[in-house]
Design a protein around this motif. Structure first.
Motif, PDB file in Angstrom:
ATOM      1  N   ASP A  79      44.395  55.775  -1.118  1.00 40.00           N
ATOM      2  CA  ASP A  79      45.524  55.356  -0.298  1.00 40.00           C
ATOM      3  C   ASP A  79      45.254  54.073   0.483  1.00 40.00           C
ATOM      4  O   ASP A  79      46.022  53.716   1.384  1.00 40.00           O
ATOM      5  CB  ASP A  79      45.893  56.479   0.683  1.00 40.00           C
ATOM      6  CG  ASP A  79      46.287  57.754  -0.042  1.00 40.00           C
ATOM      7  OD1 ASP A  79      47.030  57.667  -1.039  1.00 40.00           O
ATOM      8  OD2 ASP A  79      45.847  58.839   0.388  1.00 40.00           O
ATOM      9  N   ASP A  80      44.187  53.375   0.133  1.00 43.87           N
ATOM     10  CA  ASP A  80      43.767  52.203   0.904  1.00 43.87           C
ATOM     11  C   ASP A  80      43.305  51.118  -0.066  1.00 43.87           C
ATOM     12  O   ASP A  80      42.174  51.126  -0.541  1.00 43.87           O
ATOM     13  CB  ASP A  80      42.633  52.598   1.855  1.00 43.87           C
ATOM     14  CG  ASP A  80      42.212  51.463   2.783  1.00 43.87           C
ATOM     15  OD1 ASP A  80      42.580  50.311   2.520  1.00 43.87           O
ATOM     16  OD2 ASP A  80      41.489  51.751   3.759  1.00 43.87           O
ATOM     17  N   GLY A  81      44.203  50.185  -0.374  1.00 35.61           N
ATOM     18  CA  GLY A  81      43.870  49.127  -1.311  1.00 35.61           C
ATOM     19  C   GLY A  81      42.676  48.304  -0.892  1.00 35.61           C
ATOM     20  O   GLY A  81      41.863  47.889  -1.728  1.00 35.61           O
ATOM     21  N   ASP A  82      42.532  48.032   0.410  1.00 40.00           N
ATOM     22  CA  ASP A  82      41.395  47.232   0.873  1.00 40.00           C
ATOM     23  C   ASP A  82      40.074  47.943   0.601  1.00 40.00           C
ATOM     24  O   ASP A  82      39.085  47.316   0.204  1.00 40.00           O
ATOM     25  CB  ASP A  82      41.528  46.943   2.371  1.00 40.00           C
ATOM     26  CG  ASP A  82      42.639  45.955   2.684  1.00 40.00           C
ATOM     27  OD1 ASP A  82      43.071  45.224   1.757  1.00 40.00           O
ATOM     28  OD2 ASP A  82      43.091  45.926   3.841  1.00 40.00           O
ATOM     29  N   ARG A  83      40.058  49.261   0.815  1.00 41.16           N
ATOM     30  CA  ARG A  83      38.830  50.010   0.540  1.00 41.16           C
ATOM     31  C   ARG A  83      38.523  50.019  -0.952  1.00 41.16           C
ATOM     32  O   ARG A  83      37.362  49.879  -1.361  1.00 41.16           O
ATOM     33  CB  ARG A  83      38.953  51.436   1.063  1.00 41.16           C
ATOM     34  CG  ARG A  83      37.645  52.222   0.967  1.00 41.16           C
ATOM     35  CD  ARG A  83      37.772  53.602   1.552  1.00 41.16           C
ATOM     36  NE  ARG A  83      36.536  54.371   1.370  1.00 41.16           N
ATOM     37  CZ  ARG A  83      36.493  55.676   1.244  1.00 41.16           C
ATOM     38  NH1 ARG A  83      37.610  56.390   1.292  1.00 41.16           N
ATOM     39  NH2 ARG A  83      35.338  56.295   1.081  1.00 41.16           N
ATOM     40  N   LEU A  84      39.544  50.162  -1.766  1.00 41.20           N
ATOM     41  CA  LEU A  84      39.336  50.108  -3.212  1.00 41.20           C
ATOM     42  C   LEU A  84      38.738  48.763  -3.612  1.00 41.20           C
ATOM     43  O   LEU A  84      37.825  48.695  -4.450  1.00 41.20           O
ATOM     44  CB  LEU A  84      40.659  50.336  -3.944  1.00 41.20           C
ATOM     45  CG  LEU A  84      41.226  51.755  -3.899  1.00 41.20           C
ATOM     46  CD1 LEU A  84      42.666  51.767  -4.412  1.00 41.20           C
ATOM     47  CD2 LEU A  84      40.360  52.718  -4.700  1.00 41.20           C
ATOM     48  N   ASP A  85      39.235  47.706  -3.007  1.00 42.05           N
ATOM     49  CA  ASP A  85      38.727  46.380  -3.350  1.00 42.05           C
ATOM     50  C   ASP A  85      37.293  46.179  -2.850  1.00 42.05           C
ATOM     51  O   ASP A  85      36.523  45.413  -3.450  1.00 42.05           O
ATOM     52  CB  ASP A  85      39.653  45.311  -2.794  1.00 42.05           C
ATOM     53  CG  ASP A  85      41.026  45.328  -3.475  1.00 42.05           C
ATOM     54  OD1 ASP A  85      41.160  46.006  -4.510  1.00 42.05           O
ATOM     55  OD2 ASP A  85      41.955  44.671  -2.962  1.00 42.05           O
ATOM     56  N   GLU A  86      36.925  46.855  -1.768  1.00 39.65           N
ATOM     57  CA  GLU A  86      35.523  46.839  -1.336  1.00 39.65           C
ATOM     58  C   GLU A  86      34.628  47.501  -2.383  1.00 39.65           C
ATOM     59  O   GLU A  86      33.512  47.038  -2.641  1.00 39.65           O
ATOM     60  CB  GLU A  86      35.376  47.554   0.009  1.00 39.65           C
ATOM     61  CG  GLU A  86      35.974  46.795   1.182  1.00 39.65           C
ATOM     62  CD  GLU A  86      35.980  47.614   2.467  1.00 39.65           C
ATOM     63  OE1 GLU A  86      35.430  48.743   2.452  1.00 39.65           O
ATOM     64  OE2 GLU A  86      36.531  47.139   3.475  1.00 39.65           O
ATOM     65  N   PHE A  87      35.105  48.577  -2.984  1.00 41.23           N
ATOM     66  CA  PHE A  87      34.343  49.209  -4.062  1.00 41.23           C
ATOM     67  C   PHE A  87      34.179  48.244  -5.235  1.00 41.23           C
ATOM     68  O   PHE A  87      33.105  48.171  -5.845  1.00 41.23           O
ATOM     69  CB  PHE A  87      35.053  50.479  -4.560  1.00 41.23           C
ATOM     70  CG  PHE A  87      35.127  51.603  -3.577  1.00 41.23           C
ATOM     71  CD1 PHE A  87      34.166  51.769  -2.587  1.00 41.23           C
ATOM     72  CD2 PHE A  87      36.163  52.524  -3.642  1.00 41.23           C
ATOM     73  CE1 PHE A  87      34.247  52.820  -1.683  1.00 41.23           C
ATOM     74  CE2 PHE A  87      36.247  53.587  -2.757  1.00 41.23           C
ATOM     75  CZ  PHE A  87      35.285  53.723  -1.767  1.00 41.23           C
ATOM     76  N   VAL A  88      35.240  47.531  -5.565  1.00 40.47           N
ATOM     77  CA  VAL A  88      35.165  46.569  -6.664  1.00 40.47           C
ATOM     78  C   VAL A  88      34.068  45.548  -6.396  1.00 40.47           C
ATOM     79  O   VAL A  88      33.238  45.235  -7.265  1.00 40.47           O
ATOM     80  CB  VAL A  88      36.516  45.858  -6.870  1.00 40.47           C
ATOM     81  CG1 VAL A  88      36.392  44.739  -7.905  1.00 40.47           C
ATOM     82  CG2 VAL A  88      37.584  46.856  -7.319  1.00 40.47           C
ATOM     83  N   ALA A  89      34.019  45.030  -5.167  1.00 38.91           N
ATOM     84  CA  ALA A  89      32.998  44.056  -4.810  1.00 38.91           C
ATOM     85  C   ALA A  89      31.600  44.673  -4.866  1.00 38.91           C
ATOM     86  O   ALA A  89      30.640  44.027  -5.309  1.00 38.91           O
ATOM     87  CB  ALA A  89      33.273  43.497  -3.414  1.00 38.91           C
TER      88      ALA A  89
END
Length: 407
Positions: free
Chosen positions: A381-391
């Motif tokens: 539910d948190d796009g920013d957190r998902l993008d942190e995982f990507v990084a």
């Protein structure tokens, strides 16, 4: 350095991380090795379509059923890895109306919801549709952001005890008395792993991994181009309602539309031609459905390689090869603790992983149920957190480059 692990998973695309996550949730010690960043192979180089199954309904009912089942599951568990756009199959004047009707009937038979629209109703949804559109069929397609999906699976696996190694190419497998007894990982891992079991989830590269254990896995990879253009006015996915061919899918992103795709056999998934004609043809054919994309600015172009499994397949058109998945238990080939999972689609990655994990747990004597159909992904539910995982896992692919932010 030598280290023991219960299961080594080779391949950090959607299926590989799905297996690692599923195993970790069942209490199994697992190590995953990927030669590049996560999703750097096929998973991160698709057009980003979450299939409803309608594309396959009339030709492959089983595959269509798998797609719609997983489509519904991922909408529940994957959160902002998914964008719910819906989809349309459009019939142009030159398209066979009997094909449209056969697809609609096949969708109904396998439980894929459809809604037939006349041309005017279709253009209310997509005002820029070609005047050649005679009717359309609404289906529950959606868009999937593979970089986020793969990274979230990896993060959950790691949180449950898995070891995730991006940039750790498999250099060798040692087979002794019919078992893999050692796997040498290079790159950032730089270690030798002593596994009880090995899962080959290397996609189009599965044949190369299997060969390190002296096993043949006959892949039939095919390349396809994706062309992303500036276009922010498309709501649903567009599919041309005809036999699958070049340039028959348009996938909406936030400010772009991804046009695809071609299907050209390749012998080496690392070394193949990127032909200009593929780009031109994809744009031309997609513009037959949506004319403005013909003159839209091209943002980026990329190719992906489909991990098709087809023993003895020739060099002809590979569109007819099944998109189903296969588990190859190499005990029959003299290596009792090695399984390859091949074929399939991004949409069905979780199902592929669950089926493979069931097999591995059976071999290991582990009694635990799969939880991945109901357990939400971390950060869903948190796009920013998902993008942190990507990084974290260097997981950015071109498919969702316009969506995923990496500060």
């Amino acid at each position: 350095m030598t280290r023991s692990t219960t299961v080594l998973v080779v391949g950090g695309g959607a299926t590989g991380v799905g297996v690692a996550r599923d195993l970790s949730l069942r209490g199994v010690d697992v190590t995953l090795a990927e030669r590049g960043g996560l999703a750097s192979g096929t998973s991160g180089r698709s057009h980003g379509l979450l299939h409803s199954g309608a594309r396959y309904a009339e030709a492959d009912a089983t595959g269509a059923e798998e797609c719609i089942e997983e489509n519904r599951i991922l909408r529940d568990v994957a959160g902002e890895c998914i964008r719910d756009t819906g989809g349309l199959f459009v019939q142009l004047t030159e398209d066979d109306p009997e094909y449209f009707e056969a697809k609609r009937d096949a969708c109904e038979a396998v439980g894929i919801e459809t809604d037939e629209l006349d041309a005017d109703a279709a253009r209310e949804l997509v005002p820029d549709l070609s005047p050649e559109v005679e009717r359309a069929m609404r289906v529950p397609d959606a868009v999937i952001y593979p970089s986020r999906l793969v990274a979230a699976n990896a993060a959950d696996a790691e949180a449950n005890g898995a070891t995730i190694h991006p940039h750790a190419p498999l250099e060798s497998l040692t087979v002794t008395d019919g078992r893999v007894t050692a796997a040498t990982l290079g790159g950032d891992a730089d270690e030798t792993v002593d596994p009880d079991y090995v899962v080959n989830a290397a996609g189009a590269w599965a044949g190369q991994v299997a060969a390190k254990a002296g096993v043949d896995v006959e892949m039939a990879p095919a390349r396809g181009v994706m062309v992303s253009v500036e276009y922010d006015s498309l709501g649903p996915v567009l599919n041309r309602c005809r036999d699958p061919d070049d340039g028959d899918i348009v996938v909406p992103h936030e400010s772009e539309a991804v046009l695809g795709t071609t299907s050209v056999p390749v012998s080496d998934p690392d070394d193949y031609e990127r032909a200009d004609w593929e780009v031109d043809r994809s744009i031309e054919e997609c513009a037959a459905m949506l004319p403005p994309v013909a003159d839209a600015d091209v943002v980026r172009t990329w190719w992906g390689v489909r991990p098709l499994y087809a023993p003895d397949e020739g060099d002809g058109d590979r569109r007819g090869i099944s998109r189903g998945f296969f588990k190859l238990d190499h005990g029959d080939d003299g290596v009792e603790n090695l399984v390859s999972v091949v074929g399939g689609k991004l949409t069905t990655y979780r199902q592929m992983a669950a089926s493979t994990t069931d097999l591995v747990c059976e071999r290991l004597g582990v009694e635990a149920d799969c939880e991945t159909a109901t357990r939400r992904l971390p950060g869903a539910d948190d796009g920013d957190r998902l993008d942190e995982f990507v990084a974290r896992y260097d997981g950015q692919g071109p498919t969702d480059e316009d969506v995923v932010t990496r500060d």
